[in-house]
Design a protein around this motif. Structure first.
Motif, PDB file in Angstrom:
ATOM      1  N   GLN A 120      14.629  -2.331  16.527  1.00 14.54           N
ATOM      2  CA  GLN A 120      13.551  -1.888  15.638  1.00 14.54           C
ATOM      3  C   GLN A 120      12.329  -2.804  15.801  1.00 14.54           C
ATOM      4  OE1 GLN A 120      16.185  -1.752  11.966  1.00 14.54           O
ATOM      5  NE2 GLN A 120      15.033   0.142  11.725  1.00 14.54           N
ATOM      6  N   LEU A 164       9.937  -3.921  13.070  1.00 14.36           N
ATOM      7  CA  LEU A 164      10.382  -4.753  11.947  1.00 14.36           C
ATOM      8  C   LEU A 164      10.533  -6.228  12.276  1.00 14.36           C
ATOM      9  CD1 LEU A 164      13.081  -2.496  10.236  1.00 14.36           C
ATOM     10  CD2 LEU A 164      10.611  -2.570   9.857  1.00 14.36           C
ATOM     11  N   TYR A 165      10.738  -6.557  13.532  1.00 15.80           N
ATOM     12  CA  TYR A 165      10.921  -7.972  13.887  1.00 15.80           C
ATOM     13  C   TYR A 165      10.625  -8.176  15.357  1.00 15.80           C
ATOM     14  CZ  TYR A 165      15.450  -5.811  14.885  1.00 15.80           C
ATOM     15  OH  TYR A 165      16.433  -4.956  15.310  1.00 15.80           O
ATOM     16  N   TYR A 172       0.289  -9.523  -2.986  1.00 14.82           N
ATOM     17  CA  TYR A 172       1.671  -9.051  -2.907  1.00 14.82           C
ATOM     18  C   TYR A 172       2.169  -9.078  -1.458  1.00 14.82           C
ATOM     19  CZ  TYR A 172       5.635  -5.832  -3.508  1.00 14.82           C
ATOM     20  OH  TYR A 172       6.879  -5.262  -3.524  1.00 14.82           O
ATOM     21  N   PHE A 185       8.079  -6.354   2.570  1.00 19.53           N
ATOM     22  CA  PHE A 185       8.824  -6.008   3.770  1.00 19.53           C
ATOM     23  C   PHE A 185       9.677  -4.800   3.419  1.00 19.53           C
ATOM     24  CE2 PHE A 185      12.511  -5.904   6.477  1.00 19.53           C
ATOM     25  CZ  PHE A 185      11.971  -6.122   7.727  1.00 19.53           C
ATOM     26  N   PRO A 186       9.834  -3.786   4.230  1.00 17.78           N
ATOM     27  CA  PRO A 186       9.257  -3.617   5.566  1.00 17.78           C
ATOM     28  C   PRO A 186       7.750  -3.340   5.536  1.00 17.78           C
ATOM     29  CG  PRO A 186      10.404  -1.630   4.876  1.00 17.78           C
ATOM     30  CD  PRO A 186      10.677  -2.655   3.830  1.00 17.78           C
ATOM     31  N   GLN A 210       4.186  -1.489   5.958  1.00 15.15           N
ATOM     32  CA  GLN A 210       3.694  -0.105   5.830  1.00 15.15           C
ATOM     33  C   GLN A 210       2.186  -0.147   5.699  1.00 15.15           C
ATOM     34  OE1 GLN A 210       2.244   1.097   2.836  1.00 15.15           O
ATOM     35  NE2 GLN A 210       2.763  -0.606   1.478  1.00 15.15           N
ATOM     36  N   TYR A 232       0.301   2.467   4.059  1.00 15.99           N
ATOM     37  CA  TYR A 232      -0.126   3.584   3.196  1.00 15.99           C
ATOM     38  C   TYR A 232      -0.979   3.110   2.021  1.00 15.99           C
ATOM     39  CZ  TYR A 232       3.362   6.584   5.529  1.00 15.99           C
ATOM     40  OH  TYR A 232       4.076   7.322   6.430  1.00 15.99           O
ATOM     41  N   GLU A 263       1.776  -1.010  -3.132  1.00 17.20           N
ATOM     42  CA  GLU A 263       2.519  -0.424  -4.253  1.00 17.20           C
ATOM     43  C   GLU A 263       2.411  -1.277  -5.512  1.00 17.20           C
ATOM     44  OE1 GLU A 263       6.790  -0.267  -4.285  1.00 17.20           O
ATOM     45  OE2 GLU A 263       6.943  -1.808  -2.759  1.00 17.20           O
ATOM     46  N   SER A 264       1.881  -2.480  -5.382  1.00 15.36           N
ATOM     47  CA  SER A 264       1.748  -3.319  -6.567  1.00 15.36           C
ATOM     48  C   SER A 264       0.415  -3.070  -7.274  1.00 15.36           C
ATOM     49  CB  SER A 264       1.882  -4.790  -6.183  1.00 15.36           C
ATOM     50  OG  SER A 264       1.960  -5.589  -7.333  1.00 15.36           O
ATOM     51  N   VAL A 319      21.812  -9.187   0.450  1.00 18.06           N
ATOM     52  CA  VAL A 319      20.432  -9.221  -0.076  1.00 18.06           C
ATOM     53  C   VAL A 319      19.977 -10.664   0.082  1.00 18.06           C
ATOM     54  CG1 VAL A 319      18.958  -8.986  -2.108  1.00 18.06           C
ATOM     55  CG2 VAL A 319      20.817  -7.356  -1.714  1.00 18.06           C
ATOM     56  N   LEU A 343      16.860 -13.330  -0.413  1.00 20.13           N
ATOM     57  CA  LEU A 343      15.581 -13.599  -1.057  1.00 20.13           C
ATOM     58  C   LEU A 343      14.820 -14.526  -0.117  1.00 20.13           C
ATOM     59  CD1 LEU A 343      13.896 -13.116  -3.561  1.00 20.13           C
ATOM     60  CD2 LEU A 343      15.162 -14.926  -4.715  1.00 20.13           C
ATOM     61  N   ALA A 390      12.650  -9.749  -1.443  1.00 22.44           N
ATOM     62  CA  ALA A 390      14.097  -9.664  -1.260  1.00 22.44           C
ATOM     63  C   ALA A 390      14.342  -8.549  -0.254  1.00 22.44           C
ATOM     64  CB  ALA A 390      14.775  -9.345  -2.580  1.00 22.44           C
ATOM     65  N   ARG A 434      17.254  -6.513   2.609  1.00 22.55           N
ATOM     66  CA  ARG A 434      18.658  -6.270   2.914  1.00 22.55           C
ATOM     67  C   ARG A 434      18.852  -6.327   4.408  1.00 22.55           C
ATOM     68  NH1 ARG A 434      19.637  -1.098  -0.953  1.00 22.55           N
ATOM     69  NH2 ARG A 434      19.975  -2.292  -2.856  1.00 22.55           N
ATOM     70  N   ILE A 480       8.785   4.894   6.906  1.00 23.40           N
ATOM     71  CA  ILE A 480       8.945   3.460   6.641  1.00 23.40           C
ATOM     72  C   ILE A 480      10.425   3.154   6.835  1.00 23.40           C
ATOM     73  CG2 ILE A 480       8.751   1.594   4.948  1.00 23.40           C
ATOM     74  CD1 ILE A 480       6.635   3.320   3.515  1.00 23.40           C
ATOM     75  N   ARG A 481      10.723   2.375   7.853  1.00 27.08           N
ATOM     76  CA  ARG A 481      12.123   2.042   8.149  1.00 27.08           C
ATOM     77  C   ARG A 481      12.436   0.662   7.608  1.00 27.08           C
ATOM     78  NH1 ARG A 481      12.538   6.496   8.567  1.00 27.08           N
ATOM     79  NH2 ARG A 481      12.202   7.849  10.347  1.00 27.08           N
ATOM     80  N   LEU A 487      15.697  -2.519   7.544  1.00 28.68           N
ATOM     81  CA  LEU A 487      16.635  -3.100   8.515  1.00 28.68           C
ATOM     82  C   LEU A 487      17.986  -2.404   8.521  1.00 28.68           C
ATOM     83  CD1 LEU A 487      16.007  -6.925   7.956  1.00 28.68           C
ATOM     84  CD2 LEU A 487      15.527  -5.651  10.055  1.00 28.68           C
ATOM     85  N   VAL A 488      18.368  -1.787   7.402  1.00 29.88           N
ATOM     86  CA  VAL A 488      19.739  -1.301   7.284  1.00 29.88           C
ATOM     87  C   VAL A 488      19.891   0.212   7.354  1.00 29.88           C
ATOM     88  CG1 VAL A 488      20.580  -3.334   6.075  1.00 29.88           C
ATOM     89  CG2 VAL A 488      19.604  -1.450   4.758  1.00 29.88           C
ATOM     90  N   LEU A 514      26.304  -4.108  -4.071  1.00 29.40           N
ATOM     91  CA  LEU A 514      25.502  -5.339  -4.066  1.00 29.40           C
ATOM     92  C   LEU A 514      25.179  -5.762  -5.503  1.00 29.40           C
ATOM     93  CD1 LEU A 514      23.159  -4.447  -1.069  1.00 29.40           C
ATOM     94  CD2 LEU A 514      24.775  -6.358  -1.132  1.00 29.40           C
ATOM     95  N   VAL A 548       6.970  -2.291  -9.604  1.00 29.60           N
ATOM     96  CA  VAL A 548       7.351  -3.370  -8.692  1.00 29.60           C
ATOM     97  C   VAL A 548       7.924  -4.501  -9.533  1.00 29.60           C
ATOM     98  CG1 VAL A 548       6.484  -5.130  -7.103  1.00 29.60           C
ATOM     99  CG2 VAL A 548       5.670  -2.774  -6.926  1.00 29.60           C
ATOM    100  N   ARG A 581       9.542  -8.156  -9.372  1.00 26.95           N
ATOM    101  CA  ARG A 581       9.583  -9.264  -8.414  1.00 26.95           C
ATOM    102  C   ARG A 581      10.916  -9.991  -8.436  1.00 26.95           C
ATOM    103  NH1 ARG A 581       3.904 -10.254  -7.142  1.00 26.95           N
ATOM    104  NH2 ARG A 581       3.023  -8.190  -7.463  1.00 26.95           N
ATOM    105  N   ALA A 613      13.832 -10.149  -6.633  1.00 25.07           N
ATOM    106  CA  ALA A 613      15.165  -9.550  -6.536  1.00 25.07           C
ATOM    107  C   ALA A 613      15.715  -9.118  -7.882  1.00 25.07           C
ATOM    108  CB  ALA A 613      16.148 -10.525  -5.878  1.00 25.07           C
TER     109      ALA A 613
END
Lengths: 137, 382
Positions: free
Chosen positions: A8, A11-12, A31, A34-35, A37, A39, A42-43, A84, A86, A92, A94, B129-130, B132-133, B145, B245, B247, B249
């Protein structure tokens, strides 16, 4: 030696170890996400031109984890363990962990990203995926 | 100036009906839905011709599900629409029916939920929007989780979480509409098969087919149609919110539920102590503990101990998921939220038979949908 490609690339980075993550940051409100975007934030709702790409070092601490026995994803066999993490830089995230069974893991431990081979694609190239593992220190 | 449901004219649930939740079968969605709607009409003792608007909660059937189903009750020409809001589709359909009547636009409205498992892909996967998992983390792993975090923070064991499934299956065993009607022991729940983290199969809800229908009416309609006022249950709060949103976690599922329920309590001038019956989104055992705490039914971290104490049992402080919940009654998606309203209505009328919570007067229904939405209703028997 076979050519290797990140699974991917959006992403990295797949070429260096330890790898870094491609995140985003909002100029308007700060803000960090990750990942990545493009668009809008969102904050705070800032438009795409306020979002910049940032590199997030793949370091953080384990918040929680679960060993998956059943799934629909491709390219991986159960059991595997999802964590997960942080990140030190804020969000945070996954990730699949290198530790398949979760044995010996506990919340709070330091984690770092690593790149592992996930087999070959149709063109014979080695596919590299990002995972997290217990940090060396 | 914005208004809440209680500021508008009173709206009452006057009819309920269900088709059993079950594994995917040859039964058409038309059969499922009509069974529920006809039962609701019979329960209200009114004719289809009195219904002035219909909202169909569904997620998997496909485009334009309402009329091909409802025309077989007589094509009366009324407005119909499909309501899709993931797992909260039925709850949102009920909200639309309540608003329709409370606003004065209609006197009698139908909310019906109907679904059959199907291959329709959700829109969140189409944003490009992808992460990692990807599909390696399905909903049960998301909640596994959360379960892991919950056990760490509160020194709770996997067995304590699994007790939710024992309770809800005990309730579901007394519900003829439930998909799972078998009492299970803690040992049976723990025996697996393991799905993800601490969650075993019986700690994950079955997703099958089914239907649920609820008819709501104004006071005018109750008088005009000679509907039994003693069996009418008033909807006193209808609140829906979406995730913000959160913060660091934070557990966003619990945060969203906490915000939404708090708003519903304010609008209805109630607190957690007023609740006699509660139907919540227990798609996975851990959710029940998280939401009981977020709703203020017990102190933070005390959810598992509340279940162990019997306070959430039928006959306890508040009967939680007396229907069996999503875990035992099942989660056919479209019907689920409507079925919760049917169960609460049955309980508040005192018609729940051997799963009746004594002296039930106030009930709360709660659903969460991916994306993420939360829908909460409070019902009261005056």
């Amino acid at each position: 030696m076979a050519e290797s490609v990140p699974a991917q690339p959006a992403l990295y980075s797949g070429s260096e170890n330890p790898p870094s993550l491609n995140g985003g940051r909002c100029h308007r409100c700060g803000y960090v996400f990750f990942p990545p975007q493009q668009y809008g934030c969102e904050s705070c709702g800032a438009p795409p031109e306020e979002l910049e790409a940032v590199t997030l070092p793949g370091r953080g601490k384990l918040h929680s984890f679960a060993t998956v026995h059943l799934h629909q994803g491709k390219g991986i066999e159960a059991p595997f363990t999802v964590g997960v993490i942080l990140l030190d830089d804020g969000p945070a995230i996954r990730s699949i962990l290198t530790n398949r069974t979760g044995q010996g893991l506990k919340a709070g431990v330091r984690m770092s990203a690593t790149i592992v081979s996930q087999g070959s694609d149709e063109q014979g190239r080695e596919v590299m995926e990002l995972r997290f593992e217990k940090a060396a220190r | 100036m914005s208004k809440t449901l209680i500021d508008l004219r009173p709206v009452y649930v006057v009819g309920i009906g269900l088709h059993r939740y079950q594994r995917l079968s040859e039964t058409t969605y038309v059969d499922l839905g009509l069974t529920a709607v006809r039962a609701a009409l019979a329960d209200a003792k009114i004719q289809w011709s009195e219904v002035e608007a219909a909202y169909t909660g569904t997620a998997f059937i496909g485009m334009a599900a309402s009329r091909p189903m409802l025309r077989h009750l007589g094509a009366t020409g009324i407005p119909m629409a499909q309501v899709e809001n993931a797992s909260a589709s039925g709850s949102t359909a009920f909200r639309q029916a309540c608003l329709e009547v409370a606003s004065g636009i209609s006197d009698v409205a139908l909310a019906v939920g109907v679904d059959k498992p199907g291959p329709i892909a959700g829109a969140p996967g189409k944003t490009n929007i992808r992460d990692l998992v990807g599909a390696r983390v399905l909903p049960f792993t998301h909640f596994a989780l959360l379960a892991n975090d919950y056990m760490n923070r509160n020194h709770v064991t996997a067995e304590q979480i699994a007790l939710v499934a024992v309770k809800n299956n005990r309730n579901g065993a007394r519900n003829p509409y439930a998909q799972r009607q078998k009492q299970v022991t803690l040992e049976e729940v723990m025996a697996g098969p393991a799905i993800s983290g601490a969650l075993t199969r019986l700690q994950c809800c079955p997703v099958g087919e089914g239907a649920a229908a609820v008819i709501v009416a104004s006071e005018d309609a109750i008088a005009r149609l000679e509907i039994d006022r003693n069996r009418a249950v008033r909807a006193v709060a209808s609140v829906t919110r979406t995730e913000r949103v959160y913060r660091e976690a934070k557990n966003f599922d619990a945060e969203l539920t906490g915000e939404t329920v708090a708003q519903a309590y304010r609008e209805a001038s109630m607190t957690a102590r007023d609740l006699d019956v509660l139907e919540l989104h227990d798609a996975f055992t851990i959710e029940e503990l998280l939401y009981l705490e977020a709703m203020g039914l017990c102190a933070p971290g005390e959810g598992a101990r509340m279940i162990e104490s019997g306070a959430a049992d039928i006959g306890g402080q508040c009967a939680v998921s007396a229907s069996g919940g999503l875990l035992a009654m099942g989660h056919p998606i479209g019907p689920t939220g409507v079925g919760q309203i049917a169960e609460l209505t049955r309980q508040l009328r005192g018609e729940a038979g051997d799963r009746q919570q004594p002296n039930a007067r106030v009930g709360l229904a709660h659903m969460v949908g991916v994306g993420a939405v939360c829908v909460v209703h409070i019902l009261r028997k005056d």
